[in-house]
Design a protein around this motif. Structure first.
Motif, PDB file in Angstrom:
ATOM      1  N   HIS A  35       0.836  -1.198   0.000  1.00 39.11           N
ATOM      2  CA  HIS A  35       0.000   0.000   0.000  1.00 39.11           C
ATOM      3  C   HIS A  35       0.881   1.262   0.000  1.00 39.11           C
ATOM      4  N   PRO A  36       0.560   2.266  -0.803  1.00 37.20           N
ATOM      5  CA  PRO A  36       1.238   3.565  -0.666  1.00 37.20           C
ATOM      6  C   PRO A  36       0.798   4.202   0.657  1.00 37.20           C
ATOM      7  N   THR A  37       1.743   4.575   1.487  1.00 34.87           N
ATOM      8  CA  THR A  37       1.421   5.161   2.786  1.00 34.87           C
ATOM      9  C   THR A  37       2.175   6.476   2.975  1.00 34.87           C
ATOM     10  N   TYR A  38       1.828   7.190   4.014  1.00 36.83           N
ATOM     11  CA  TYR A  38       2.410   8.511   4.284  1.00 36.83           C
ATOM     12  C   TYR A  38       3.796   8.344   4.906  1.00 36.83           C
ATOM     13  N   PHE A  39       4.837   8.732   4.176  1.00 35.33           N
ATOM     14  CA  PHE A  39       6.221   8.512   4.614  1.00 35.33           C
ATOM     15  C   PHE A  39       6.320   7.140   5.282  1.00 35.33           C
ATOM     16  N   PRO A  40       6.356   6.081   4.471  1.00 37.80           N
ATOM     17  CA  PRO A  40       6.166   4.713   4.961  1.00 37.80           C
ATOM     18  C   PRO A  40       7.040   4.327   6.147  1.00 37.80           C
ATOM     19  N   SER A  41       6.563   3.344   6.878  1.00 38.24           N
ATOM     20  CA  SER A  41       7.331   2.819   8.006  1.00 38.24           C
ATOM     21  C   SER A  41       8.601   2.150   7.491  1.00 38.24           C
ATOM     22  N   ILE A  42       9.535   1.953   8.400  1.00 38.15           N
ATOM     23  CA  ILE A  42      10.807   1.333   8.024  1.00 38.15           C
ATOM     24  C   ILE A  42      10.582  -0.095   7.531  1.00 38.15           C
ATOM     25  N   SER A  43       9.645  -0.833   8.147  1.00 35.21           N
ATOM     26  CA  SER A  43       9.386  -2.202   7.684  1.00 35.21           C
ATOM     27  C   SER A  43       8.872  -2.204   6.243  1.00 35.21           C
ATOM     28  N   ASN A  44       8.049  -1.209   5.894  1.00 34.67           N
ATOM     29  CA  ASN A  44       7.616  -1.067   4.503  1.00 34.67           C
ATOM     30  C   ASN A  44       8.815  -0.909   3.575  1.00 34.67           C
ATOM     31  N   PHE A  45       9.735  -0.047   3.977  1.00 31.38           N
ATOM     32  CA  PHE A  45      10.876   0.232   3.107  1.00 31.38           C
ATOM     33  C   PHE A  45      11.896  -0.898   3.094  1.00 31.38           C
ATOM     34  N   LYS A  77      -9.699   3.350   8.237  1.00 35.81           N
ATOM     35  CA  LYS A  77      -9.100   4.181   9.288  1.00 35.81           C
ATOM     36  C   LYS A  77      -8.044   3.376  10.040  1.00 35.81           C
ATOM     37  N   GLN A  78      -7.297   4.080  10.875  1.00 35.51           N
ATOM     38  CA  GLN A  78      -6.288   3.452  11.735  1.00 35.51           C
ATOM     39  C   GLN A  78      -5.196   2.727  10.953  1.00 35.51           C
ATOM     40  N   THR A  79      -4.793   3.297   9.825  1.00 37.68           N
ATOM     41  CA  THR A  79      -3.706   2.698   9.043  1.00 37.68           C
ATOM     42  C   THR A  79      -2.662   3.756   8.704  1.00 37.68           C
ATOM     43  N   TYR A  80      -1.562   3.277   8.135  1.00 35.51           N
ATOM     44  CA  TYR A  80      -0.493   4.182   7.718  1.00 35.51           C
ATOM     45  C   TYR A  80      -0.831   4.963   6.451  1.00 35.51           C
ATOM     46  N   ARG A  81      -2.023   4.745   5.876  1.00 34.39           N
ATOM     47  CA  ARG A  81      -2.384   5.499   4.676  1.00 34.39           C
ATOM     48  C   ARG A  81      -2.324   7.012   4.935  1.00 34.39           C
ATOM     49  N   ASN A  82      -2.726   7.423   6.121  1.00 29.17           N
ATOM     50  CA  ASN A  82      -2.716   8.860   6.411  1.00 29.17           C
ATOM     51  C   ASN A  82      -2.045   9.182   7.748  1.00 29.17           C
ATOM     52  N   ARG A  83      -1.141   8.320   8.169  1.00 28.90           N
ATOM     53  CA  ARG A  83      -0.396   8.640   9.388  1.00 28.90           C
ATOM     54  C   ARG A  83       1.029   8.098   9.323  1.00 28.90           C
ATOM     55  N   ALA A  84       1.896   8.757  10.075  1.00 33.58           N
ATOM     56  CA  ALA A  84       3.287   8.317  10.207  1.00 33.58           C
ATOM     57  C   ALA A  84       3.715   8.582  11.643  1.00 33.58           C
ATOM     58  N   TYR A  85       4.686   7.808  12.112  1.00 36.52           N
ATOM     59  CA  TYR A  85       5.185   7.992  13.469  1.00 36.52           C
ATOM     60  C   TYR A  85       6.648   8.450  13.428  1.00 36.52           C
ATOM     61  N   ILE A  86       6.933   9.475  14.222  1.00 36.06           N
ATOM     62  CA  ILE A  86       8.306   9.983  14.319  1.00 36.06           C
ATOM     63  C   ILE A  86       8.723   9.974  15.792  1.00 36.06           C
ATOM     64  N   TYR A  87       9.992  10.307  16.047  1.00 36.70           N
ATOM     65  CA  TYR A  87      10.540  10.287  17.406  1.00 36.70           C
ATOM     66  C   TYR A  87      10.719  11.730  17.859  1.00 36.70           C
ATOM     67  N   PHE A  98      -0.248  -6.236   4.395  1.00 39.51           N
ATOM     68  CA  PHE A  98      -0.527  -6.249   5.834  1.00 39.51           C
ATOM     69  C   PHE A  98       0.249  -5.177   6.592  1.00 39.51           C
ATOM     70  N   LEU A  99       1.336  -4.693   6.011  1.00 40.53           N
ATOM     71  CA  LEU A  99       2.158  -3.677   6.678  1.00 40.53           C
ATOM     72  C   LEU A  99       1.462  -2.330   6.801  1.00 40.53           C
ATOM     73  N   VAL A 100       0.301  -2.180   6.177  1.00 38.20           N
ATOM     74  CA  VAL A 100      -0.423  -0.905   6.224  1.00 38.20           C
ATOM     75  C   VAL A 100      -1.089  -0.679   7.578  1.00 38.20           C
ATOM     76  N   HIS A 101      -1.275  -1.739   8.368  1.00 33.95           N
ATOM     77  CA  HIS A 101      -2.048  -1.624   9.603  1.00 33.95           C
ATOM     78  C   HIS A 101      -1.196  -1.062  10.744  1.00 33.95           C
ATOM     79  N   ALA A 102      -1.563   0.134  11.181  1.00 34.46           N
ATOM     80  CA  ALA A 102      -0.801   0.790  12.247  1.00 34.46           C
ATOM     81  C   ALA A 102      -1.133   0.216  13.620  1.00 34.46           C
ATOM     82  N   LYS A 103      -2.367  -0.238  13.800  1.00 34.66           N
ATOM     83  CA  LYS A 103      -2.818  -0.656  15.130  1.00 34.66           C
ATOM     84  C   LYS A 103      -2.644  -2.146  15.402  1.00 34.66           C
TER      85      LYS A 103
END
Length: 207
Positions: A6-16, A35-45, A153-158
């Motif tokens: 799935h194309p996601t917002y600044f994909p997670s490292i596992s995606n890349f 909802k609740q997926t990386y399609r429209n969310r990203a996590y930073i530190y 399956f990597l699209v699921h943030a939760k």
């Protein structure tokens, strides 16, 4: 190896990790938006730990809406807020200034559709990583696919599956310890030109 993702917002490292170890990439673009997926969310530190960057979207009154048709809710000044969050989190990282000029225009451009914006973010990140990979898009949604490895399956943030990825140095390591599988931006700002080597050395197993 071809992979479906799935194309996601600044994909997670596992995606890349999956992307960097593939020969060809097929984007899933004909699915329903969830909802609740990386399609429209990203996590930073951030300074206080894990921080969510969420793109506000306009939800249809209908029960189901195609991902390709979902519009961004631009009445909120989300791009400016996201950029300020990135500045706050990473301006002291080793490579933020190295990539700043390439990434900043993404937070100034007009973006109408979340899918189009995510694909543009992906394109810029690949330029930063110096990663070249042939891409294509799905034309119909298939729950089960043949001939490609399915990483959707990597699209699921939760309900994320634990991935065993190596630690690397993060800006606030001494405050909150290592936080795994953040946005690719975290790896990029901390590892710079070595980010691609890191991705290629990791392994993600498809379901």
């Amino acid at each position: 190896m071809s992979i479906l993702i799935h194309p996601t917002y600044f994909p997670s490292i596992s995606n890349f990790v999956a992307i960097a170890n593939a020969d060809e990439l097929v984007f899933e673009v004909d699915d329903n938006f969830l909802k609740q997926t990386y399609r429209n969310r990203a996590y930073i530190y951030g300074a206080n730990g894990k921080l969510t960057l969420n793109i506000p979207v306009i939800h249809s009154q209908k029960n189901r809406q195609k991902y390709r048709d979902v519009k961004i809710f631009n009445d909120e000044n989300w791009q400016s807020l996201h950029w300020k969050s990135l500045l706050s989190a990473y301006r002291t990282s080793p490579f933020f200034e190295y990539y700043e000029d390439e990434l900043k225009p993404l937070f100034e451009m007009k973006a109408d559709y979340i899918l189009d914006f995510n694909l543009k973010c992906f394109e810029i990140v690949c330029e930063c990583l110096q990663l070249e990979i042939p891409t294509s898009k799905t034309e119909t949604f298939q729950p089960i696919v043949d001939g490609v490895k399915d990483f959707r399956f990597l699209v699921h943030a939760k309900k994320e599956q634990p991935q065993h990825l190596e630690n690397y140095t993060q800006v606030f390591n001494n405050k909150h310890g290592f936080i795994p599988n953040l946005s690719i931006l975290d790896l990029l700002f901390n590892e710079g030109p070595n980010a691609l080597n890191y991705l290629e050395s990791q392994t993600i197993t498809p379901k």
